[in-house]
Write an enzyme that holds these catalytic residues in place. Structure first.
Site, short mmCIF file in Angstrom:
data_model
loop_
_atom_site.label_atom_id
_atom_site.label_comp_id
_atom_site.label_asym_id
_atom_site.label_seq_id
_atom_site.Cartn_x
_atom_site.Cartn_y
_atom_site.Cartn_z
N PHE A 403 0.82 -1.21 0.00
CA PHE A 403 0.00 0.00 0.00
C PHE A 403 0.86 1.27 0.00
CE2 PHE A 403 -4.22 -1.47 2.15
CZ PHE A 403 -4.82 -1.60 0.91
N GLU A 404 0.31 2.33 -0.59
CA GLU A 404 0.89 3.69 -0.51
C GLU A 404 2.34 3.74 -1.00
OE1 GLU A 404 -1.40 5.50 -0.08
OE2 GLU A 404 -2.77 4.82 1.46
N GLY A 405 2.62 2.98 -2.03
CA GLY A 405 4.00 2.88 -2.51
C GLY A 405 4.69 1.74 -1.79
#
Length: 593
Positions: A403-405
């Site tokens: 997630f999120e990079g």
């Protein structure tokens, strides 16, 4: 709704500034600084999840999206969705730290924490931070109440971590609007969201954000993905075929969508760390309860030394991450200040602490994986059975490193952002690295520091910081602009930076607790000692790898000798310290502070 001051007064520290020198304990925000009202809000949010969400876990995992919507709306009724939305737009008017505490508490909700987290964060914040007055008045009241659900559509089948490579097109229409065509992938809340922030390239070139309503003709939600974990959250593709968006549907400025995307991702990384911390505490409580009840060889599991060692290690890991999260929360709260700001001010504030957001994301997600892995181990065979909580916790945790990079991308971002700040003169890392190099290669001398609480531990943090600067400076000096092509070195530098921020945050929290005479100060100190004993040898090994890649022969031997001198880690008997922490965990039935 006001919750008092967000935190104690502190000197503004620039992003990445923790690498430049010592920070005073009084200058950091810690969980112990929460006001009574902030604690009450956190307890209320946690109670909501425990009483109204967790009993419905099975139904949620069977994709009862109507139930998900009802629960999100219930959270809105309780004021949990609008913490980052001003009261003028239907929000709760809460300060940033209270909002952080809510996200922390919501982390125990497993799949539901993903649904509500996506709504509160990446689903709402683009409009809250970057919307026009008309856009805020149109959407924020419903998003705060939970009558509208938000989602964020950036990722594409061929553009995951490389957000600038999106192919979704926005073609200009004769009426001044745009026509969107493309496919988005892995969109959280896709099955039931009402409002999407969609990123596309105007004229195939200008990265731009758009607000797209679900009812817009041409927008189709694809089938649910069959996921390893977080099965109670919606993840599906979004197909856009001739989707017409009026000119007033542009969010921010044409060509500036990437700035919105990256800054919202920074916030998402930080709020993920907060939720993960709550999830880890919840897992520790579950596994402690099990270990107290489960008996083998006529003894409870908690009576065995190796089980106690695990409990102490998990509590310590959570303590370190929690210290980082709330410290960063204080920094961001200071930077954002009042709710009403221009987009440029918001972006500047979020960019300032982008390094810390990435650090939190990586450290927290890997901490949770440690916790749930040991949770399965302590449950033993039952940990592998779906009827027990360990299996679900193990599956659900794994997504957080993606997630999120991904954590790999964030490990590249951390040194990249730091070096860019240094090159722009915003952070004197090069000067600090040169000073440390001179010190490391000079004869040993006294530190001359005043003696304070946890002085030895603070000295070790200084050593960790200096080792990080020394190794990073050597790599930068050796490879200059070619360093960005040596991802292995960048990853190791990131690991040193992450560990430095982690152990310093924990030590500062413990020192602050000791300085004000907290009843649990000895427990804080014990966990700090365990954390340092674990982290510093790992940091020395990482620094050695970096130095070995930058020098050879006598030069390398000299550098390694200086590193060893600075990273002298006193041997401590971790058995009694670990037992002290484990006993506190057992007595508390979970996380002990």
């Amino acid at each position: 709704m006001e919750t008092g001051t967000t935190h104690a007064a502190q000197v503004r520290t620039p992003g990445g500034g923790f690498l430049l020198g010592r920070t005073a304990p009084e200058a950091v925000f810690t969980p112990e600084d929460l006001t009574d009202e902030q604690r009450l809000v956190r307890r209320t949010a946690q109670q909501f999840v425990e009483d109204e969400v967790l009993p419905h876990t099975t139904a949620l995992e069977q994709h009862d999206w109507a139930l998900t919507r009802r629960l999100i709306r219930r959270a809105g009724e309780l004021g949990f969705l609008g913490a980052d939305i001003p009261e003028a737009y239907g929000g709760s008017g809460l300060d940033k730290i209270t909002g952080l505490a809510i996200k922390d508490a919501m982390g125990i909700g497993m799949s539901f924490s993903v649904s509500i987290g996506a709504h509160i964060g990446i689903g709402t914040l683009p409009i809250a931070f970057f919307g026009t007055e008309a856009q805020k008045r149109r959407y924020l009241p419903g998003l705060a109440a939970g009558t509208l659900i938000g989602a964020y559509a950036l990722t594409e089948p061929t553009a995951g971590s490389d957000a600038m490579a999106i192919r979704t097109r926005a073609t200009r229409a004769a009426d001044g609007g745009f026509v969107l065509d493309g496919t988005k992938q892995f969109i959280s809340n896709a099955a039931f969201a009402d409002v999407f922030t969609v990123f596309a390239k105007v004229d195939g070139e200008h990265h731009t954000a758009f607000i797209v309503e679900r009812a817009t003709p041409g927008l189709t939600v694809g089938p649910e993905e069959h996921k390893l974990g977080i099965r109670g959250s919606s993840t599906a593709p979004l197909i856009l075929e001739g989707v017409r968006v009026p000119a007033e549907g542009v969010l921010g400025e044409i060509g500036q969508g990437h700035k919105i995307a990256f800054n919202i991702l920074n916030v998402g990384r930080f709020t993920l760390a907060a939720g993960v911390t709550g999830a880890a505490r919840h897992a520790l409580r579950q596994v402690t309860d099990y270990a107290r009840a489960r008996r083998q060889f006529n003894k409870a599991l908690v009576e065995f030394g190796l089980i106690r060692q695990k409990l102490a290690r998990l509590a310590t890991a959570i303590y370190v991450t929690e210290s980082m999260v709330y410290r960063t929360g204080g920094l961001i709260a200071d930077a954002l200040g009042a709710q009403h700001q221009e987009p440029a001010q918001v972006m500047a504030a979020l960019e300032e602490y982008a390094v810390e957001c990435s650090i939190n994301k990586v450290h927290a997600s890997e901490m949770l994986d440690l916790v749930v892995d040991e949770m399965v181990q302590i449950y033993g065979g039952y940990g592998f059975i779906e009827d027990y909580p360990a299996a679900r916790a193990y599956r659900d945790a794994r997504i957080n490193r993606i997630f999120e990079g991904t954590n790999e991308i964030n490990r590249l971002l951390i040194p990249g952002m730091l070096f860019r700040r240094a090159m722009k003169g915003r952070l004197d890392l090069l000067g600090a690295a040169r000073t440390v190099a001179d010190e490391m290669l000079a004869p040993a001398g006294g530190d001359g520091e005043d003696r304070r609480a946890l002085d030895e531990e603070r000295r070790l943090v200084d050593a960790a910081r200096k080792a990080t600067l020394f190794a990073a400076g050597a790599a930068a000096q050796t490879y200059l602009t070619d360093l960005e092509q040596r991802q292995e070195l960048l990853g190791w530098i990131a690991d040193l930076v992450i560990e430095t921020f982690a152990v310093e945050s924990a030590v500062l929290r413990a020192a602050k607790a000791a300085g004000r005479g907290d009843a649990a100060a000895d427990l804080h100190a014990a966990m700090v000692r365990l954390a340092l004993d674990d982290a510093l040898p790992r940091m020395e090994a990482t620094a050695r790898r970096i130095l070995a890649a930058t020098a050879q022969g006598d030069a390398l031997r000299t550098m390694l000798a200086g590193l060893r001198r600075f990273l002298k880690v006193p041997a401590i008997d971790t058995v009694p310290v670990g037992r002290q922490v484990a006993q506190a965990v057992i007595a508390a039935g979970g996380y002990p502070v």
